[in-house]
Design a protein around this motif. Structure first.
Motif, PDB file in Angstrom:
ATOM      1  N   ALA A   1      34.975  41.997  29.576  1.00 47.33           N
ATOM      2  CA  ALA A   1      35.851  41.569  30.712  1.00 47.33           C
ATOM      3  C   ALA A   1      35.524  42.208  32.003  1.00 47.33           C
ATOM      4  N   PHE A   2      35.578  41.639  32.919  1.00 43.33           N
ATOM      5  CA  PHE A   2      35.210  42.308  34.346  1.00 43.33           C
ATOM      6  C   PHE A   2      36.021  43.410  34.495  1.00 43.33           C
ATOM      7  N   SER A   3      37.416  43.362  34.438  1.00 41.11           N
ATOM      8  CA  SER A   3      38.479  44.306  34.153  1.00 41.11           C
ATOM      9  C   SER A   3      39.605  43.907  33.480  1.00 41.11           C
TER      10      SER A   3
ATOM     11  N   ALA B   1      49.629  42.383  42.898  1.00 48.05           N
ATOM     12  CA  ALA B   1      50.101  41.904  44.364  1.00 48.05           C
ATOM     13  C   ALA B   1      50.194  43.351  45.152  1.00 48.05           C
ATOM     14  N   GLU B   2      50.913  44.257  44.843  1.00 41.55           N
ATOM     15  CA  GLU B   2      51.064  45.467  45.426  1.00 41.55           C
ATOM     16  C   GLU B   2      49.628  46.116  45.818  1.00 41.55           C
ATOM     17  N   GLY B   3      48.900  46.253  44.863  1.00 38.82           N
ATOM     18  CA  GLY B   3      47.496  46.527  45.188  1.00 38.82           C
ATOM     19  C   GLY B   3      46.769  45.919  46.246  1.00 38.82           C
ATOM     20  N   LEU B   4      46.531  44.532  46.029  1.00 37.12           N
ATOM     21  CA  LEU B   4      46.167  43.689  47.204  1.00 37.12           C
ATOM     22  C   LEU B   4      46.814  43.937  48.399  1.00 37.12           C
ATOM     23  N   PHE B   5      48.017  44.131  48.673  1.00 36.99           N
ATOM     24  CA  PHE B   5      48.499  44.126  49.963  1.00 36.99           C
ATOM     25  C   PHE B   5      48.333  45.676  50.328  1.00 36.99           C
ATOM     26  N   GLN B   6      48.317  46.671  49.477  1.00 35.45           N
ATOM     27  CA  GLN B   6      48.224  48.002  49.833  1.00 35.45           C
ATOM     28  C   GLN B   6      46.414  47.941  50.559  1.00 35.45           C
TER      29      GLN B   6
ATOM     30  N   ILE C   1      39.162  38.862  34.698  1.00 31.82           N
ATOM     31  CA  ILE C   1      40.028  39.682  34.874  1.00 31.82           C
ATOM     32  C   ILE C   1      41.491  39.590  34.110  1.00 31.82           C
ATOM     33  N   ILE C   2      41.564  40.351  33.278  1.00 32.16           N
ATOM     34  CA  ILE C   2      42.798  40.286  32.249  1.00 32.16           C
ATOM     35  C   ILE C   2      44.070  40.933  32.717  1.00 32.16           C
ATOM     36  N   SER C   3      44.822  40.255  33.022  1.00 31.14           N
ATOM     37  CA  SER C   3      46.336  41.208  33.196  1.00 31.14           C
ATOM     38  C   SER C   3      47.303  40.727  32.276  1.00 31.14           C
TER      39      SER C   3
ATOM     40  N   MET D   1      42.500  49.044  38.346  1.00 30.58           N
ATOM     41  CA  MET D   1      43.443  48.408  39.533  1.00 30.58           C
ATOM     42  C   MET D   1      42.596  48.194  40.533  1.00 30.58           C
ATOM     43  N   GLU D   2      41.721  49.224  41.087  1.00 34.48           N
ATOM     44  CA  GLU D   2      40.917  49.315  42.267  1.00 34.48           C
ATOM     45  C   GLU D   2      39.809  48.296  42.100  1.00 34.48           C
ATOM     46  N   LYS D   3      39.223  48.344  40.995  1.00 33.21           N
ATOM     47  CA  LYS D   3      38.182  47.298  40.604  1.00 33.21           C
ATOM     48  C   LYS D   3      38.710  45.968  40.700  1.00 33.21           C
ATOM     49  N   THR D   4      39.857  45.679  40.165  1.00 27.58           N
ATOM     50  CA  THR D   4      40.452  44.328  40.318  1.00 27.58           C
ATOM     51  C   THR D   4      40.618  43.793  41.589  1.00 27.58           C
ATOM     52  N   VAL D   5      41.255  44.701  42.409  1.00 31.18           N
ATOM     53  CA  VAL D   5      41.670  44.481  43.714  1.00 31.18           C
ATOM     54  C   VAL D   5      40.507  44.059  44.670  1.00 31.18           C
ATOM     55  N   ALA D   6      39.505  44.981  44.405  1.00 30.55           N
ATOM     56  CA  ALA D   6      38.132  44.936  45.231  1.00 30.55           C
ATOM     57  C   ALA D   6      37.484  43.312  44.847  1.00 30.55           C
ATOM     58  N   ARG D   7      37.572  43.209  43.258  1.00 32.73           N
ATOM     59  CA  ARG D   7      37.066  41.706  43.003  1.00 32.73           C
ATOM     60  C   ARG D   7      37.795  40.435  43.531  1.00 32.73           C
ATOM     61  N   LEU D   8      39.108  40.670  43.486  1.00 32.45           N
ATOM     62  CA  LEU D   8      39.937  39.419  44.102  1.00 32.45           C
ATOM     63  C   LEU D   8      39.653  39.384  45.582  1.00 32.45           C
ATOM     64  N   LEU D   9      39.631  40.569  46.333  1.00 30.33           N
ATOM     65  CA  LEU D   9      39.228  40.230  47.902  1.00 30.33           C
ATOM     66  C   LEU D   9      38.199  39.743  48.271  1.00 30.33           C
TER      67      LEU D   9
END
Length: 193
Positions: free
Chosen positions: A115-117, A143-148, A101-103, A1-9
């Motif tokens: 995959a990146f994550s 989304a929760e991870g992004l807003f955190q 990024i696969i979810s 999750m951390e890797k995903t959030v960091a890449r999206l931001l």
């Protein structure tokens, strides 16, 4: 999750092109809408969605779509409610320079190492306690991870619980545990709206 959030931001901050690649059912469409709106609320200027044609393209990632997105300059593809079984397409995305990024919430059929994550509670060894989230529930967790990580005045992941309720109920996942809580909170949001 951390890797995903960091890449999206990072993609948001660098004005990179992001595509949210969803499935064509209610779960996938609600997850796609959720992620596109969340990323826009965080300042993404170049975010769009891609929903494959059910009859022409079938379920999940397909190579033609990945190639077309790469040709159009996409930097990041975020799948929602699909992708966990798309090993060949993940390899293609990596070879084309796209961070994939696969979810997903479906059961995998092998590991997607290129995959990146990958975020999927049904992967072997995944520590997330609730294995029955719908695809939109997994997107909600992102989304929760992004807003955190990034506080944006006036927005929180809870603002999209109506979409979470819609996709969760439509996907016919068990309405117990976390799903029950998310649906109840989403229905309250719909009732208040």
């Amino acid at each position: 999750m951390e890797k995903t959030v960091a890449r999206l931001l990072k993609a948001v901050d660098n004005n990179e092109t992001i595509v949210v690649y969803g499935d064509y059912d209610v779960d996938g469409v609600s997850a796609t809408a959720l992620m596109v709106q969340v990323l826009r609320s965080l300042g993404a200027k170049k975010v769009t969605r891609y929903i494959p044609n059910r009859f022409d393209e079938g379920y999940g990632l397909n190579s033609e779509a990945v190639q077309m997105l790469a040709d159009s300059g996409v930097n990041v593809i975020l799948t929602v409610d699909c992708g966990i079984r798309s090993i060949k397409e993940a390899d293609l995305a990596k070879n084309l320079g796209i961070d994939l990024i696969i979810s997903d919430h479906h059961f995998p059929k092998g590991e997607i190492t290129s995959a990146f994550s990958v975020i999927c509670p049904k992967r072997e060894g995944d520590l997330y306690p609730d294995k029955d989230l719908a695809g939109v529930g997994v997107a909600y967790k992102i989304a929760e991870g992004l807003f955190q990580k990034r506080k944006i005045g006036g927005f929180s992941a809870e603002d999209w619980l109506d979409l979470v309720a819609l996709g969760t109920v439509a996907d016919i996942v068990p309405l117990s545990g976390e799903n029950r809580v998310l649906v109840r909170r989403g229905l309250n949001l719909l009732h208040l709206g």
